[in-house]
Design a protein around this motif. Structure first.
Motif, PDB file in Angstrom:
ATOM      1  N   ALA A 100      70.389 -18.254 125.299  1.00 31.90           N
ATOM      2  CA  ALA A 100      71.696 -18.870 125.055  1.00 31.90           C
ATOM      3  C   ALA A 100      72.822 -17.850 124.910  1.00 31.90           C
ATOM      4  N   LYS A 101      72.479 -16.605 124.566  1.00 24.61           N
ATOM      5  CA  LYS A 101      73.508 -15.576 124.400  1.00 24.61           C
ATOM      6  C   LYS A 101      73.743 -14.780 125.683  1.00 24.61           C
ATOM      7  N   HIS A 102      73.162 -15.211 126.761  1.00 25.72           N
ATOM      8  CA  HIS A 102      73.387 -14.523 128.039  1.00 25.72           C
ATOM      9  C   HIS A 102      74.894 -14.435 128.282  1.00 25.72           C
ATOM     10  N   PRO A 103      75.444 -13.242 128.500  1.00 26.25           N
ATOM     11  CA  PRO A 103      76.899 -13.103 128.663  1.00 26.25           C
ATOM     12  C   PRO A 103      77.484 -13.980 129.770  1.00 26.25           C
ATOM     13  N   ALA A 104      76.781 -14.098 130.881  1.00 26.31           N
ATOM     14  CA  ALA A 104      77.288 -14.935 131.976  1.00 26.31           C
ATOM     15  C   ALA A 104      77.314 -16.398 131.576  1.00 26.31           C
ATOM     16  N   LEU A 105      76.313 -16.816 130.828  1.00 31.24           N
ATOM     17  CA  LEU A 105      76.243 -18.191 130.357  1.00 31.24           C
ATOM     18  C   LEU A 105      77.396 -18.472 129.398  1.00 31.24           C
ATOM     19  N   ARG A 106      77.638 -17.554 128.484  1.00 27.08           N
ATOM     20  CA  ARG A 106      78.710 -17.730 127.500  1.00 27.08           C
ATOM     21  C   ARG A 106      80.094 -17.661 128.154  1.00 27.08           C
ATOM     22  N   ALA A 107      80.196 -16.926 129.255  1.00 25.27           N
ATOM     23  CA  ALA A 107      81.485 -16.795 129.942  1.00 25.27           C
ATOM     24  C   ALA A 107      81.742 -17.946 130.911  1.00 25.27           C
ATOM     25  N   GLY A 108      80.780 -18.835 131.035  1.00 27.73           N
ATOM     26  CA  GLY A 108      80.940 -19.956 131.957  1.00 27.73           C
ATOM     27  C   GLY A 108      80.825 -19.554 133.414  1.00 27.73           C
TER      28      GLY A 108
END
Length: 335
Positions: A295-303
């Protein structure tokens, strides 16, 4: 069906060909202008990617086949009489814009083919794919053609019509050229193929420019068991984009064929990309956000997660995919 056969089409990448030295610069790019099929004086002959030569009294007019190959034929103006797929053909967005009113739909799930309906369609030729079983391009003679359930079903299919197979492995341009070669052998106009290739070359140039940003793309499929990362050199579409300068996640380039697989406990090792191209099947963004280790994957968090639908390997479809990928790269940032 083994894991590779089950999952390979999930990541036939939207990002998922001959060394694409410079598709956009025009150097070394193959064309379909010299089909390898030969026309016998009294009939039609074609050698497919397995090395098998099919000889008929006349050029096949009634074509049936697996959705991926049928889509490529349609893009060049070759109209099929029947199609079977691995998802619901009528809901498959790749068929949008094509008139299927006169096309028999014989199956909407992998290996489930209405053989009685296939017989009624009276095909002259059936088209499908073969996937190599290793990095060297080996075709397993004991494996059924792609899209067919098993050798028993294949035997019944072959009793109805010969099968021409396109090899989907290795260089992406090889696969695209093979599909075009088959289309020309079945009556597609060379001018239509050439026009599609011109659009493809233009899109390749745009993608090369967008890739200069250096953003890393992770192409993946996920489900309850974990994360599956495509090995860029083993999937023709990712190989194509890599050859254009796209930076793709490669954690174990010399490891197992086709996939790097991580359980959810080890999913943190797969969190290197700036952009995720996520298979439209399996887990989606909401599911990934529920995985504590991901869930903390940077790409995931950046949308910066984009849908990765399977794209057919033809010039026009790949041109659209490359244009879309270039747009995504342009709007994304390093994370």
């Amino acid at each position: 069906m083994n894991l590779i056969r089950k999952l390979r089409p999930f990541v036939g990448v939207l990002l998922g060909v001959l060394v694409l030295a410079a598709c956009s610069s025009g150097a070394g790019a193959p064309t379909a202008s010299a089909p390898a099929s030969t026309s016998a004086p009294a009939g039609w002959s074609y050698t497919d990617d397995t090395g098998k030569t099919i000889t008929l009294d006349r050029k096949p007019e009634r074509i049936a086949g697996f959705a991926d190959q049928v889509l490529s034929l349609l893009s060049y103006g070759v109209q099929p009489v029947a199609v079977f797929g691995r998802v619901d053909v009528k809901k498959d967005p790749r068929f949008a814009g094509y008139d299927l009113s006169a096309v028999k739909i014989l199956g909407n799930s992998y290996g489930e083919i209405d053989l009685e309906g296939l017989a009624e369609a009276q095909p002259d030729l059936i088209v499908t794919a073969v996937y190599p079983s290793d990095r060297e391009g080996t075709i397993d003679p004991k494996a059924a053609y792609y899209g067919l359930k098993d050798l028993e079903q294949q035997k019944k299919v072959l009793e109805l019509a010969p099968v021409a197979a396109v090899k989907v492995g290795g260089k992406g341009l090889d696969v695209i050229a093979s599909n075009a070669r088959l289309a020309v052998a079945l009556g597609a106009e060379q001018a239509k193929v050439d026009a599609a290739k011109a659009s493809f070359d233009a899109a390749a140039g745009k993608l090369r420019e967008a890739a200069a940003s250096g953003l890393e793309i992770t192409t993946m499929y996920a489900d309850a068991d974990g994360v599956y990362l495509v090995k860029p050199e083993d999937e023709p579409q990712t190989e194509l984009y890599k050859s254009l300068g796209v930076k793709l996640t490669e954690l174990k380039p010399d490891g197992p064929y086709y996939w790097d697989i991580y359980s959810w406990e080890n999913a943190g090792k797969a969190m290197t990309g700036d952009v995720i191209l996520l298979s439209v099947e399996g887990y989606q963004v909401d599911d990934l956000n529920k995985q504590a280790t991901f869930a903390k994957h940077p790409a995931l968090r950046a949308g910066q997660v984009f849908p990765n639908a399977y794209t057919s390997m033809d010039y026009s479809a790949q041109a659209k995919s490359m244009d879309q990928l270039a747009a995504w790269l342009t709007q994304s940032k390093k994370v």
